[in-house]
Design a protein around this motif. Structure first.
Motif, PDB file in Angstrom:
ATOM      1  N   SER A  53       0.828  -1.212   0.000  1.00 36.59           N
ATOM      2  CA  SER A  53       0.000   0.000   0.000  1.00 36.59           C
ATOM      3  C   SER A  53       0.854   1.251   0.000  1.00 36.59           C
ATOM      4  O   SER A  53       2.053   1.208   0.267  1.00 36.59           O
ATOM      5  N   VAL A  54       0.204   2.373  -0.304  1.00 37.37           N
ATOM      6  CA  VAL A  54       0.795   3.698  -0.129  1.00 37.37           C
ATOM      7  C   VAL A  54      -0.219   4.598   0.555  1.00 37.37           C
ATOM      8  O   VAL A  54      -1.434   4.406   0.427  1.00 37.37           O
ATOM      9  N   THR A  55       0.292   5.545   1.292  1.00 34.74           N
ATOM     10  CA  THR A  55      -0.523   6.604   1.879  1.00 34.74           C
ATOM     11  C   THR A  55       0.089   7.920   1.439  1.00 34.74           C
ATOM     12  O   THR A  55       1.285   8.140   1.628  1.00 34.74           O
ATOM     13  N   ILE A  56      -0.728   8.774   0.833  1.00 36.39           N
ATOM     14  CA  ILE A  56      -0.268  10.083   0.361  1.00 36.39           C
ATOM     15  C   ILE A  56      -0.899  11.130   1.266  1.00 36.39           C
ATOM     16  O   ILE A  56      -2.118  11.194   1.402  1.00 36.39           O
ATOM     17  N   VAL A  57      -0.044  11.943   1.885  1.00 34.42           N
ATOM     18  CA  VAL A  57      -0.488  12.921   2.881  1.00 34.42           C
ATOM     19  C   VAL A  57       0.066  14.293   2.520  1.00 34.42           C
ATOM     20  O   VAL A  57       1.234  14.419   2.135  1.00 34.42           O
ATOM     21  N   ALA A  58      -0.750  15.328   2.662  1.00 34.53           N
ATOM     22  CA  ALA A  58      -0.295  16.708   2.481  1.00 34.53           C
ATOM     23  C   ALA A  58      -0.293  17.401   3.838  1.00 34.53           C
ATOM     24  O   ALA A  58      -1.193  17.178   4.655  1.00 34.53           O
ATOM     25  N   THR A  59       0.725  18.224   4.051  1.00 28.36           N
ATOM     26  CA  THR A  59       0.849  18.978   5.297  1.00 28.36           C
ATOM     27  C   THR A  59       1.247  20.404   4.970  1.00 28.36           C
ATOM     28  O   THR A  59       2.227  20.624   4.251  1.00 28.36           O
ATOM     29  N   ALA A  60       0.489  21.373   5.467  1.00 30.74           N
ATOM     30  CA  ALA A  60       0.875  22.784   5.328  1.00 30.74           C
ATOM     31  C   ALA A  60       1.960  23.026   6.373  1.00 30.74           C
ATOM     32  O   ALA A  60       1.724  22.841   7.561  1.00 30.74           O
ATOM     33  N   ASN A  79      -5.143   6.643   0.508  1.00 32.92           N
ATOM     34  CA  ASN A  79      -4.659   5.534   1.320  1.00 32.92           C
ATOM     35  C   ASN A  79      -5.209   4.265   0.701  1.00 32.92           C
ATOM     36  O   ASN A  79      -6.421   4.036   0.712  1.00 32.92           O
ATOM     37  N   GLY A  80      -4.317   3.468   0.114  1.00 35.60           N
ATOM     38  CA  GLY A  80      -4.814   2.256  -0.529  1.00 35.60           C
ATOM     39  C   GLY A  80      -3.732   1.502  -1.259  1.00 35.60           C
ATOM     40  O   GLY A  80      -2.539   1.663  -0.989  1.00 35.60           O
ATOM     41  N   SER A  81      -4.157   0.722  -2.214  1.00 34.56           N
ATOM     42  CA  SER A  81      -3.239  -0.170  -2.914  1.00 34.56           C
ATOM     43  C   SER A  81      -2.289   0.607  -3.825  1.00 34.56           C
ATOM     44  O   SER A  81      -2.565   1.728  -4.243  1.00 34.56           O
ATOM     45  N   PHE A  82      -1.172  -0.036  -4.111  1.00 36.47           N
ATOM     46  CA  PHE A  82      -0.145   0.512  -4.993  1.00 36.47           C
ATOM     47  C   PHE A  82       0.250  -0.600  -5.949  1.00 36.47           C
ATOM     48  O   PHE A  82       0.684  -1.670  -5.522  1.00 36.47           O
ATOM     49  N   ALA A  83       0.036  -0.364  -7.232  1.00 32.23           N
ATOM     50  CA  ALA A  83       0.337  -1.368  -8.254  1.00 32.23           C
ATOM     51  C   ALA A  83       1.032  -0.698  -9.435  1.00 32.23           C
ATOM     52  O   ALA A  83       0.439  -0.510 -10.495  1.00 32.23           O
ATOM     53  N   PRO A  84       2.293  -0.293  -9.261  1.00 29.98           N
ATOM     54  CA  PRO A  84       2.994   0.401 -10.345  1.00 29.98           C
ATOM     55  C   PRO A  84       3.148  -0.499 -11.575  1.00 29.98           C
ATOM     56  O   PRO A  84       3.293  -1.708 -11.456  1.00 29.98           O
ATOM     57  N   GLN A  85       3.071   0.114 -12.741  1.00 30.56           N
ATOM     58  CA  GLN A  85       3.146  -0.601 -14.015  1.00 30.56           C
ATOM     59  C   GLN A  85       4.105   0.111 -14.955  1.00 30.56           C
ATOM     60  O   GLN A  85       4.401   1.293 -14.783  1.00 30.56           O
ATOM     61  N   TYR A  86       4.543  -0.624 -15.976  1.00 33.84           N
ATOM     62  CA  TYR A  86       5.290  -0.021 -17.074  1.00 33.84           C
ATOM     63  C   TYR A  86       4.292   0.428 -18.129  1.00 33.84           C
ATOM     64  O   TYR A  86       3.280  -0.219 -18.346  1.00 33.84           O
ATOM     65  N   VAL A 116       4.781  10.560   1.221  1.00 31.39           N
ATOM     66  CA  VAL A 116       4.269   9.270   0.797  1.00 31.39           C
ATOM     67  C   VAL A 116       4.907   8.183   1.646  1.00 31.39           C
ATOM     68  O   VAL A 116       6.130   8.081   1.722  1.00 31.39           O
ATOM     69  N   ALA A 117       4.064   7.410   2.300  1.00 30.34           N
ATOM     70  CA  ALA A 117       4.508   6.236   3.051  1.00 30.34           C
ATOM     71  C   ALA A 117       4.170   5.015   2.207  1.00 30.34           C
ATOM     72  O   ALA A 117       3.071   4.904   1.665  1.00 30.34           O
ATOM     73  N   HIS A 118       5.130   4.110   2.093  1.00 32.89           N
ATOM     74  CA  HIS A 118       5.001   2.975   1.181  1.00 32.89           C
ATOM     75  C   HIS A 118       5.350   1.698   1.931  1.00 32.89           C
ATOM     76  O   HIS A 118       6.395   1.620   2.570  1.00 32.89           O
ATOM     77  N   GLN A 119       4.485   0.711   1.846  1.00 31.55           N
ATOM     78  CA  GLN A 119       4.755  -0.564   2.490  1.00 31.55           C
ATOM     79  C   GLN A 119       4.788  -1.666   1.446  1.00 31.55           C
ATOM     80  O   GLN A 119       3.915  -1.731   0.570  1.00 31.55           O
ATOM     81  N   PHE A 120       5.825  -2.512   1.521  1.00 29.82           N
ATOM     82  CA  PHE A 120       5.952  -3.643   0.613  1.00 29.82           C
ATOM     83  C   PHE A 120       6.729  -4.749   1.312  1.00 29.82           C
ATOM     84  O   PHE A 120       7.258  -4.543   2.406  1.00 29.82           O
ATOM     85  N   THR A 121       6.761  -5.923   0.703  1.00 29.28           N
ATOM     86  CA  THR A 121       7.552  -7.022   1.251  1.00 29.28           C
ATOM     87  C   THR A 121       8.597  -7.431   0.228  1.00 29.28           C
ATOM     88  O   THR A 121       8.405  -7.273  -0.982  1.00 29.28           O
ATOM     89  N   VAL A 122       9.731  -7.966   0.735  1.00 28.75           N
ATOM     90  CA  VAL A 122      10.860  -8.335  -0.109  1.00 28.75           C
ATOM     91  C   VAL A 122      11.239  -9.787   0.142  1.00 28.75           C
ATOM     92  O   VAL A 122      11.239 -10.244   1.286  1.00 28.75           O
TER      93      VAL A 122
END
Length: 147
Positions: A53-60, A79-86, A116-122
């Protein structure tokens, strides 16, 4: 001793798979209440990886943009899934995903931070990794562009 090398190699793999914010660019102007594109790029990887997933946050950040410890709470834009593509029509972009997000109406003019906070597994054992990146952008009031 082997576990130290394993941990070091996993850390290196995680750093090699870093997420980058391609848009907005540093200093880009976004209007309060307006939609804009948050384009997220991933580095290429040789190891197996599973996007979570990724969470995109804006802060003034007002006049403390250089002091993250003084930023106030952020506003979650996605806030949700992240599926980057070519994209074959834009191979120079590599692995990426665009998100159309909106700053709330009445967002204060001036400098803000997109985080942007990004969570993945390796790897085969799916070791969880958390990545975090930011970019500073400028906000204008669309009804009063001078501000």
């Amino acid at each position: 001793m082997k576990s130290i090398f394993l941990l070091a190699s996993l850390a290196a793999c995680a750093l090699a798979q870093r997420l980058h914010i391609a848009e907005p660019t540093t200093g880009q102007v976004v209007g309060a209440g307006q939609y804009f594109t948050a384009e997220l790029h991933m580095d290429n990887t040789l190891s197996s990886m599973s996007q979570k997933s990724v969470t995109i946050v804006a802060t003034a950040c007002y006049d403390v943009c250089d002091s993250p410890d003084q930023w106030g709470p952020g506003t979650v834009l996605y806030n949700g899934s992240f599926a980057p593509q070519y994209n074959a029509s834009a191979p120079q972009k590599g692995l990426y995903q665009d998100f159309r997000v909106q700053l709330p109406e009445g967002w204060p003019a001036g400098e803000s931070v997109l985080a942007v906070a990004h969570q993945f597994t390796v790897g085969a054992s799916e070791i969880p990794v958390f990545d975090y990146t930011t970019v500073h952008f400028n906000v204008t009031d669309p009804e009063n562009p001078g501000n």
